[in-house]
Write a protein that holds these residues in place. Sequence first.
Motif, PDB file in Angstrom:
ATOM      1  N   UNK A 163       5.054   1.710 -15.152  1.00 47.47           N
ATOM      2  CA  UNK A 163       5.953   0.675 -14.632  1.00 47.47           C
ATOM      3  C   UNK A 163       5.306  -0.686 -14.820  1.00 47.47           C
ATOM      4  N   UNK A 164       5.968  -1.722 -14.358  1.00 51.11           N
ATOM      5  CA  UNK A 164       5.462  -3.084 -14.523  1.00 51.11           C
ATOM      6  C   UNK A 164       4.946  -3.655 -13.205  1.00 51.11           C
ATOM      7  N   UNK A 165       4.628  -2.805 -12.279  1.00 49.02           N
ATOM      8  CA  UNK A 165       4.126  -3.253 -10.981  1.00 49.02           C
ATOM      9  C   UNK A 165       2.618  -3.481 -11.065  1.00 49.02           C
ATOM     10  N   UNK A 166       2.081  -4.374 -10.244  1.00 48.30           N
ATOM     11  CA  UNK A 166       0.633  -4.623 -10.269  1.00 48.30           C
ATOM     12  C   UNK A 166      -0.147  -3.388  -9.831  1.00 48.30           C
ATOM     13  N   UNK A 167      -1.306  -3.178 -10.477  1.00 44.62           N
ATOM     14  CA  UNK A 167      -2.157  -2.045 -10.139  1.00 44.62           C
ATOM     15  C   UNK A 167      -3.193  -2.440  -9.085  1.00 44.62           C
ATOM     16  N   UNK A 168      -3.651  -1.439  -8.343  1.00 44.94           N
ATOM     17  CA  UNK A 168      -4.699  -1.645  -7.351  1.00 44.94           C
ATOM     18  C   UNK A 168      -5.805  -0.621  -7.587  1.00 44.94           C
ATOM     19  N   UNK A 169      -7.017  -1.018  -7.315  1.00 45.45           N
ATOM     20  CA  UNK A 169      -8.110  -0.046  -7.389  1.00 45.45           C
ATOM     21  C   UNK A 169      -7.838   1.078  -6.403  1.00 45.45           C
ATOM     22  N   UNK A 170      -8.037   2.307  -6.875  1.00 46.76           N
ATOM     23  CA  UNK A 170      -7.709   3.446  -6.022  1.00 46.76           C
ATOM     24  C   UNK A 170      -8.978   4.189  -5.597  1.00 46.76           C
ATOM     25  N   UNK A 171     -10.081   3.445  -5.483  1.00 47.28           N
ATOM     26  CA  UNK A 171     -11.340   4.087  -5.111  1.00 47.28           C
ATOM     27  C   UNK A 171     -11.257   4.760  -3.748  1.00 47.28           C
ATOM     28  N   UNK A 172     -10.389   4.247  -2.901  1.00 49.22           N
ATOM     29  CA  UNK A 172     -10.237   4.848  -1.570  1.00 49.22           C
ATOM     30  C   UNK A 172      -9.469   6.155  -1.619  1.00 49.22           C
ATOM     31  N   UNK A 173      -8.956   6.481  -2.821  1.00 48.20           N
ATOM     32  CA  UNK A 173      -8.179   7.703  -3.013  1.00 48.20           C
ATOM     33  C   UNK A 173      -6.981   7.759  -2.060  1.00 48.20           C
ATOM     34  N   UNK A 174      -6.374   6.623  -1.826  1.00 51.42           N
ATOM     35  CA  UNK A 174      -5.216   6.548  -0.945  1.00 51.42           C
ATOM     36  C   UNK A 174      -3.976   7.022  -1.683  1.00 51.42           C
ATOM     37  N   UNK A 175      -3.376   8.102  -1.201  1.00 54.34           N
ATOM     38  CA  UNK A 175      -2.145   8.574  -1.820  1.00 54.34           C
ATOM     39  C   UNK A 175      -0.998   7.613  -1.550  1.00 54.34           C
ATOM     40  N   UNK A 176      -1.049   6.885  -0.439  1.00 52.97           N
ATOM     41  CA  UNK A 176      -0.017   5.868  -0.188  1.00 52.97           C
ATOM     42  C   UNK A 176      -0.015   4.825  -1.294  1.00 52.97           C
ATOM     43  N   UNK A 177      -1.219   4.338  -1.653  1.00 55.82           N
ATOM     44  CA  UNK A 177      -1.293   3.331  -2.718  1.00 55.82           C
ATOM     45  C   UNK A 177      -0.932   3.929  -4.063  1.00 55.82           C
ATOM     46  N   UNK A 178      -1.320   5.183  -4.302  1.00 60.14           N
ATOM     47  CA  UNK A 178      -0.960   5.862  -5.544  1.00 60.14           C
ATOM     48  C   UNK A 178       0.559   5.934  -5.687  1.00 60.14           C
ATOM     49  N   UNK A 179       1.250   6.307  -4.616  1.00 58.93           N
ATOM     50  CA  UNK A 179       2.716   6.388  -4.666  1.00 58.93           C
ATOM     51  C   UNK A 179       3.323   5.037  -5.021  1.00 58.93           C
ATOM     52  N   UNK A 180       2.821   3.975  -4.403  1.00 54.33           N
ATOM     53  CA  UNK A 180       3.369   2.643  -4.652  1.00 54.33           C
ATOM     54  C   UNK A 180       3.075   2.173  -6.081  1.00 54.33           C
ATOM     55  N   UNK A 181       1.842   2.425  -6.558  1.00 57.63           N
ATOM     56  CA  UNK A 181       1.438   1.910  -7.862  1.00 57.63           C
ATOM     57  C   UNK A 181       2.073   2.666  -9.020  1.00 57.63           C
ATOM     58  N   UNK A 182       2.295   3.957  -8.868  1.00 58.64           N
ATOM     59  CA  UNK A 182       2.738   4.772 -10.001  1.00 58.64           C
ATOM     60  C   UNK A 182       4.190   5.213  -9.876  1.00 58.64           C
ATOM     61  N   UNK A 183       4.957   4.560  -9.023  1.00 61.21           N
ATOM     62  CA  UNK A 183       6.348   4.984  -8.832  1.00 61.21           C
ATOM     63  C   UNK A 183       7.131   4.826 -10.124  1.00 61.21           C
ATOM     64  N   UNK A 184       7.943   5.826 -10.408  1.00 58.94           N
ATOM     65  CA  UNK A 184       8.847   5.826 -11.555  1.00 58.94           C
ATOM     66  C   UNK A 184      10.241   6.206 -11.077  1.00 58.94           C
ATOM     67  N   UNK A 185      11.199   6.011 -11.936  1.00 58.74           N
ATOM     68  CA  UNK A 185      12.532   6.528 -11.655  1.00 58.74           C
ATOM     69  C   UNK A 185      12.618   7.963 -12.145  1.00 58.74           C
ATOM     70  N   UNK A 186      13.456   8.737 -11.509  1.00 60.64           N
ATOM     71  CA  UNK A 186      13.823  10.044 -12.048  1.00 60.64           C
ATOM     72  C   UNK A 186      15.292   9.997 -12.477  1.00 60.64           C
ATOM     73  N   UNK A 187      15.809   8.763 -12.622  1.00 61.57           N
ATOM     74  CA  UNK A 187      17.158   8.481 -13.128  1.00 61.57           C
ATOM     75  C   UNK A 187      18.263   8.992 -12.202  1.00 61.57           C
TER      76      UNK A 187
END
Length: 587
Positions: free
Chosen positions: A499-523
């Motif tokens: 996607x075109x959303x800004x990325x964040x370092x995921x060193x904290x292994x936060x699944x909340x941040x992972x969901x926000x950063x890597x969200x895609x559509x499933x159409x």
Amino acid sequence: MMMMMMMMSKSSMWRNAMFLVGFLCLLSLSHAELPPNYSFMKPATEAPPVSYYDYIIIGGGTAGCPLAATLSQTSRVLLLERGPAPYGNKNISNLGNFADTLSDTSPTSPSQRFISEDGVISARARVLGGGSCLNAGFYTRASPDYVRQVGWDGRLVNESYQWVEKVVAFEPPMLQWQSAVKDGLLEVGVNPYNGFTFDHMYGTKIGGTIFDKDGFRHTAADLLQYANPPMITVLLHATVSKILFRQKGRPRLMAHGVAFWDGAGVMHRAYLNKGSKNEIIVSAGALGSPQLLMLSGIGPKEHLQSFGINVLLDQPMVGQGMSDNPMNAIYIPSPLPVEISLIQVVGITEFDSYIEAASGSNFAGHSDQPSHFTPNLGMFSPQIGQLSKVPPGKRTPEAIAKAVEQMKSLEVSAFRGGFILEKIMGPVSTGHLELKNLNPYDNPLVTFNYFKEPEDLRRCVQGMEIIEKVIESKAFSKFRYPYISVEALINITVHFPVNLRPRHDNDSKSLEQFCKDTVMTIWHYHGGCHVGRVVDHDYKVLGVDALRIIDGSTLNYSPGTNPQATVMMLGRYMGMKIMSERLGKKE
């Protein structure tokens, strides 16, 4: 006067552009292999300047095709589709070419790219058959609870599903990757095992598919084989610019015609025959239906006036409540070859997150594959992902081509594997749709507000936790490298251009941040013309006569794990109800 000149200039420029697009579309149509009994289908350039019908259906998509086929049994029907036919297009018909259509950004592509205001890349169908020509093919019904909550007649719903399934639904072959995902889901507690079924129920199941045993896609366009040929006309490359209304001497607006451009940029008009039961039905999809209402003068007053549109009905709810089910996935490289598969297995959890999987590439698992190749990675490919790390002004075709060349230099083994993904039910978070301009061929602006509501984020995290457990399960062990941890897989996936959303370092292994950063559509986007807000329970537009909307824009939330079966069913279901009303019979 100056405003009129500007509008005329823009209109002229648009017609010139449409001529070029239409010319290319007509060339492609000449090579299509049309079904032998589809003599009623033709390019809109062959339409008369003015014509008359009992029903005019705008949009030959997932709902529009079964609706038109049904109504043609007793009435004269015109079906207007802005795109080409799917027949003869191997990117649509072949399972292995699934990602190629989505990555095609040409003016004649059946997939029209759009990027939500949230920065998520998506696609809008412009082809006869609609989204059923672009999707991953999964076929599953809505739950009985969904049917009851919507207020549909259960018997007619079941009959309508069966009518659809005779043509487009199949049992998928269960090969190694999909079987491992199924067994992994059961091992980690997504029970019970429900086997192969179209029904929606908690646990793990094998769902239906619209790909047959040879990997050939069957779409909603195939449902037109049910049509009564003398009573139906299907026009391709017919882009409706507005719905025409009568109001003089009437207490309410009454739809009575449409204006549409053909592929050569020539305007045509189609009107309803005289008769109190004749109607215009909009089935242009969750983006197209609210957009067309606004272009026709029905929508939020201030928004329409800002574009110089004559407001016929101030309807502030048009375009509101837009929803898109967020998808998040983890890519798992495999030490073993995997089959090319799209969605076949689903784990339906008690916390309303759905777990699915896809695998393979065009070359993965073939003994004659070259040492280097162009991988087909679906939503993760550079063509579709559009290089999320590159600044917007530098996302050029040259930059994308460079990324593709870089991927060619990688070994095949880097792309041998697949994805396990999750989609949340609903969602609870909603957004809105607005016009971008007055051009009906362009996409409107849409905001989905992914994960705005905490409940959606909670479901995503729980779904990702299930995926982690499946990856670590004994059943799935042969399809993962034991020295690559799940945390490493998550960090690898974070860097895919999804996607075109800004990325964040995921060193904290936060699944909340992972969901926000890597969200895609499933159409599975929907809404914008909700029942009770824009249309009534018979899908008639509130405050307007002779106008209905029947498509995914009316849905409050996405039915089942994947909505296409229910949207096709809805076209048949409402076609039967309208036909019964017309004939004065019980359903």
